[in-house]
Each structure stands twice: as structure tokens, then as C-alpha cells.
Design an enzyme around this catalytic site. Structure first.
Site, PDB file in Angstrom:
ATOM      1  N   HIS A 156       0.898  -0.993   0.016  1.00 48.66           N
ATOM      2  CA  HIS A 156      -0.121  -0.081  -0.058  1.00 48.66           C
ATOM      3  C   HIS A 156       0.861   1.188   0.078  1.00 48.66           C
ATOM      4  O   HIS A 156       0.798   2.315   0.544  1.00 48.66           O
ATOM      5  CB  HIS A 156      -0.900  -0.052   1.148  1.00 48.66           C
ATOM      6  CG  HIS A 156      -1.562  -1.326   1.438  1.00 48.66           C
ATOM      7  ND1 HIS A 156      -2.915  -1.368   0.828  1.00 48.66           N
ATOM      8  CD2 HIS A 156      -1.267  -2.268   2.352  1.00 48.66           C
ATOM      9  CE1 HIS A 156      -3.273  -2.539   1.278  1.00 48.66           C
ATOM     10  NE2 HIS A 156      -2.435  -3.145   2.019  1.00 48.66           N
ATOM     11  N   SER A 277      15.146  21.541 -15.932  1.00 48.87           N
ATOM     12  CA  SER A 277      13.921  22.389 -16.118  1.00 48.87           C
ATOM     13  C   SER A 277      14.289  23.663 -16.777  1.00 48.87           C
ATOM     14  O   SER A 277      15.341  24.232 -16.430  1.00 48.87           O
ATOM     15  CB  SER A 277      13.108  22.432 -14.964  1.00 48.87           C
ATOM     16  OG  SER A 277      12.589  23.765 -14.956  1.00 48.87           O
ATOM     17  N   LYS A 283      16.309  21.650 -10.427  1.00 47.14           N
ATOM     18  CA  LYS A 283      15.541  20.391 -10.783  1.00 47.14           C
ATOM     19  C   LYS A 283      16.242  19.460 -11.878  1.00 47.14           C
ATOM     20  O   LYS A 283      17.179  19.888 -12.557  1.00 47.14           O
ATOM     21  CB  LYS A 283      14.271  20.491 -11.799  1.00 47.14           C
ATOM     22  CG  LYS A 283      13.007  21.196 -11.110  1.00 47.14           C
ATOM     23  CD  LYS A 283      12.039  20.186 -10.540  1.00 47.14           C
ATOM     24  CE  LYS A 283      11.041  20.864 -11.279  1.00 47.14           C
ATOM     25  NZ  LYS A 283       9.918  19.869 -11.285  1.00 47.14           N
ATOM     26  N   GLU A 290       9.760   8.504 -16.749  1.00 43.42           N
ATOM     27  CA  GLU A 290       8.378   8.946 -17.290  1.00 43.42           C
ATOM     28  C   GLU A 290       8.034   8.583 -18.626  1.00 43.42           C
ATOM     29  O   GLU A 290       6.801   8.386 -18.893  1.00 43.42           O
ATOM     30  CB  GLU A 290       8.380  10.682 -16.874  1.00 43.42           C
ATOM     31  CG  GLU A 290       8.393  10.877 -15.359  1.00 43.42           C
ATOM     32  CD  GLU A 290       8.654  12.497 -15.344  1.00 43.42           C
ATOM     33  OE1 GLU A 290       8.260  13.258 -16.130  1.00 43.42           O
ATOM     34  OE2 GLU A 290       9.315  12.731 -14.286  1.00 43.42           O
TER      35      GLU A 290
END
Ligand code: ARG
Length: 464
Positions: A156, A277, A283, A290
Site C-alpha cells: 500500500h 527544467s 530540478k 516518465e
């Protein structure tokens, strides 16, 4: 009025129909397979006395020339042909004249395209298998180096029990190993040659189908000419297998993305596999992971598309089946790219062992072991569960770990606790005690690693 644009309208429509019907823009991808199939066909025709030896030689060298010229970029596959089969045949006739016109004897584009797609797919299955094998090698290396790298195991997405990085990677090893075995099964089932099935009902020429099958390294000829030209099951199976590969890669990507986040910091993705970024200088984004996760949908789409295309087609060949190509090619290329990139990312990724271990310590992952400690000293499990629950609550209030409590604090809840509780709930003990087959304990893990090494060494029941 109609007269004024009628002629032009018809012309425009014809052009549209032609473009709509044409497949050269995508079936050019298997020009090499098309030529290879034709060569086998011609050798067989000559062996059966349907073509003369001279005709065979002329056609073979003509085809070889076309293959070499396309390979080298000297000959362009022109859009003015409807499909790759017409391109090759017309070019052959251009180059060698009369003999070229005999190439298509005893053959239809229906068995030809069925063959080309099979030859192409067969190579792709092998390639995907090879890429998966590389991924497994990287996984095994990480496993071997991390049988004692403790980390939290989750259920979970909550910290559950301590495991090791080797154990976690081993789960993915199992997934990709199953993927390879699926590819093997598909290959075994699909590797039969449709050539010689003609349009749908075979031919009246005395073709030797076993011979062409052998020349093209198939296990043998297919056994029903109608099924041969109408079967795309192997593509559906392959797309389903690729979808499963992508699902596995996507789950793995999701974990890499989480682990790479500022909150986890379990891993650091190499600069070569991350991007910055344009606005936020701090970043370092996990774009590759992704994208792999994102591209999974494309591969599922290809599977659904072909299943849908095939569902209403009466026997035998129908033009709908031309739709088996574009999405399938896309899915093959997408999956191969994703496996290769993911492998590179994993190979260069740094695992932050201290962070993983700290995280395992600070999430009560040893609570089950504390309860087991009591059970081993005669406390019924249900009571032990309650006692440790109380201790956890106490720890949460104190912002401490179970390992941090004093023996007095333990004994205040249950007098059964002794000095040896600390050793019993240390991460090392928690993991080491789990030594049943498949569990994270080092001894159990080493046995599994040995099995994996054998598996990667001797390639029985795999393609690479
Ligand atoms: N381009 C066609 C395909 O991909 C080749 C077979 C054409 N056969 C036919 N009867 N029109 O399916």
C-alpha cells in the site's frame, strides 16, 4: 455545372483512393524480408522445374542487386508504387527484363505479405529477447552487489517489512524472465511458413513448400492455406507480450521516479539519463522513466487496435489486415527503445544505501519481528500484536524508533522483553531470519542468484 468539375473530381478521388489503399509508406520497412522471401520462392520454383536454372540465376542476382542498392541508399523506395511487393517486382523487371516477370509465379501478395510480416516479426522477437537479456544482466549485477543493502519493503506504499535491494530487484528479474519465456513460446508457435498458400487456396503448381520453409529457417510449412493468409494471431500474441513488458517497465519506472524524488532519495539517476527544467534551476527530472511509463499506452493501443481490426474479418484475406502494420511497427520500435534506454538508466543509476537503510529503520518495519519475538517466548500472536501496537504508538508520540526504546520502556508494556530484543529487531536479523525460498535473507538470496546466473549462461528455452 457538373461537367465543369466532374473530370477533375474523378481524378482527385482516384488519387485519394490510391493513397488510401497504398501501403508503401510503411511496408517499405520489410523490404529485406520481402526480397529474402522472393529468393527462397525462386530457388524452389527452379528446383521444381517451374523456372529454368538461367531464369533463377538472373532473378536471384537481380534481387540481390536491389537489396544491396536499397541497403546502401543507392536505390530509393519510391512512393509511386502501391506497396513494397510491387516496388521490388517492378524494379526487378526494369533491371532484368522478361525473367523478372516470372518471379510471382505460384504466389499471391496474400501469402507474400503473410510471409514478410512473419519474417520481420520473427527477427523482432529475437531482438526484444536479446534486449531483455541485457536488462536481466544489469539486474543480476545489482542483485549480487546488494544482498545486504537493507531497505523498506512496501505494501500500500506504506513501509511494511525490511527487505534488501537484491530482493526488490529480484522481483523484476522474475518479471522480465517470464517475459522472455513468453517470447519463446510465441516463437515456437509462429515459426511456420505461409509461403505457397497463394491467395487462399494453394496453387496448381507443384510447389515444394517444405523446401521454402527450410530455406527460410521455419520449422515447416503451415497446414491450412486459408488460415495462413488470414492468421495474425502471432502479432496479437507478440503485442500482448510487449504490452506486458511495458507494464513491467512502467511499474519499475514509477518506482525509479519515486525513489529519485527529494522525499525518498533512494537513487540518483545519472546526469546522462535526466534532464533539467527550463525555469527551475534546482530540478533534475527523471524524464526517461516518465517517458517509458508514458509510452506504455501506445503499446497497449497497438494490441487493442489489432484485436479490433481482426474481430470481424471473414476468411480468408481481407484488406483490413493491412492495418496490422503501422501500430505494430510502432509498438515494436517503442518497446525496444524503452527496454534499451531503461537498461542504460539502470546500469548508471546510483543507489543511496544509507538512505534506504535509514528509511527501513524509521518506519517500524521491524514491528512484525518484535511481535514474533514475543511469540517465540510463549505470548499468543494476537496478544503480541497488541503489545507491539502499543509500543509503536508510544514511539510515534516520542518520535522514536522501536530500536531507540530503553529496556525499561519495553518492560513497562510487557515483562517478557529481555536485553536480546535489540538484536532480534535489528534490520540485519529481521532480513537474515527470512530464509525460506524466495525470501530476502542473504542465504536464500544467494541460492536464487546462483539459479539466475545459470539461467543467463545457458540459454535453454530462450531465444538468445
Ligand atoms: N498491402 C497488403 C497488406 O499489407 C498486401 C496484400 C495485398 N493483397 C491484396 N489482395 N490486395 O495486407
Amino acid at each position: 455545372m457538373a461537367q465543369l468539375w466532374g473530370g477533375r473530381f474523378t481524378k482527385e478521388t482516384d488519387k485519394l483512393v490510391y493513397q488510401f489503399n497504398a501501403s508503401i509508406s510503411f511496408d517499405r520497412k520489410f523490404y529485406a524480408q520481402d526480397i529474402r522471401g522472393s529468393m527462397a520462392h525462386v530457388k524452389m520454383l527452379a528446383k521444381q522445374g517451374i523456372l529454368t536454372k538461367e531464369e533463377k540465376e538472373q532473378i536471384l542476382s537481380g534481387l540481390q542487386g536491389i537489396l544491396e542498392d536499397v541497403d546502401a541508399g543507392r536505390l530509393e523506395i519510391s512512393d509511386k508504387y502501391e506497396d513494397i511487393h510491387s516496388f521490388v517486382e517492378a524494379t526487378l523487371i526494369d533491371r532484368i527484363g522478361e525473367a523478372g516477370k516470372k518471379l510471382h509465379t505460384g504466389r499471391s501478395r496474400n501469402d507474400q505479405v503473410a510471409l514478410d510480416m512473419k519474417l520481420y516479426t520473427r527477427d523482432e522477437i529475437r531482438e526484444v529477447d536479446g534486449l531483455l537479456k541485457e536488462l536481466l544482466k544489469v539486474l543480476l549485477t545489482i542483485m549480487k552487489e546488494n544482498t545486504e543493502t537493507f531497505m523498506p519493503g512496501f505494501t500500500h506504499l506504506q513501509k511494511a517489512q525490511p527487505i534488501t535491494l537484491a530482493h526488490h530487484m529480484g522481483a523484476y528479474f522474475e518479471m522480465f524472465r517470464r517475459d522472455r519465456s513468453r517470447l519463446y513460446d510465441i516463437y515456437e508457435r509462429m515459426n511456420y511458413c505461409p509461403l505457397g498458400s497463394g491467395a487462399l487456396a494453394g496453387t496448381t503448381y507443384p510447389l515444394d513448400r517444405a523446401y521454402t520453409a527450410e530455406l527460410l529457417e521455419f520449422y515447416g510449412p503451415t497446414r491450412n492455406s486459408m488460415d495462413s493468409v488470414a492468421d495474425r494471431d502471432y502479432l496479437i500474441e507478440f503485442l500482448a507480450a510487449l504490452s506486458t513488458v511495458m507494464m513491467h517497465l512502467s511499474r519499475f519506472s514509477e518506482e525509479v521516479i519515486l525513489w529519485n524524488s527529494n522525499e525518498y532519495q533512494f537513487v540518483e539517476i545519472d546526469d546522462a539519463y535526466s534532464t533539467g527544467s527550463s525555469i527551475m534551476p534546482q530540478k533534475k527530472n527523471p524524464d526517461i522513466a516518465e517517458l517509458v511509463r508514458g509510452k506504455t499506452g501506445r503499446v497497449y493501443g497497438a494490441l487493442l487496435s489489432l484485436l479490433t481490426t481482426m474481430k470481424g474479418i471473414p476468411l480468408a484475406y481481407n484488406k483490413d489486415m493491412q492495418e496490422d502494420k503501422e501500430w505494430t511497427f510502432d509498438a515494436m520500435d517503442t518497446a525496444k527503445g524503452c527496454i534499451a534506454l531503461f537498461t542504460g538508466m539502470l546500469r548508471t543509476m546510483k543507489f543511496r544505501r544509507e538512505r534506504m537503510e535509514d528509511s527501513a529503520k524509521n518506519g517500524f518495519t521491524n514491528a512484525t519481528d518484535a511481535a514474533d519475538y514475543l511469540v517465540n517466548r510463549g505470548v499468543p500472536f494476537r496478544d503480541a500484536h497488541g503489545i507491539v501496537g502499543q509500543l509503536v504508538l508510544y514511539c510515534i508520540e516520542k518520535n522514536a524508533a522501536l530500536d531507540d526504546l530503553s529496556l525499561e520502556e519495553y518492560r513497562a508494556v510487557s515483562p517478557v522483553f529481555e536485553e536480546d530484543i535489540y538484536d532480534a529487531i535489528s534490520l540485519k536479523t529481521c532480513v537474515e531470519k527470512r530464509m525460506t525460498v524466495g525470501a530476502p535473507g542473504q542465504a536464500a538470496m544467494e541460492k536464487v542468484i546462483a539459479v539466475y546466473e545459470d539461467y543467463l549462461r545457458d540459454s535453454e528455452k530462450t531465444l538468445a
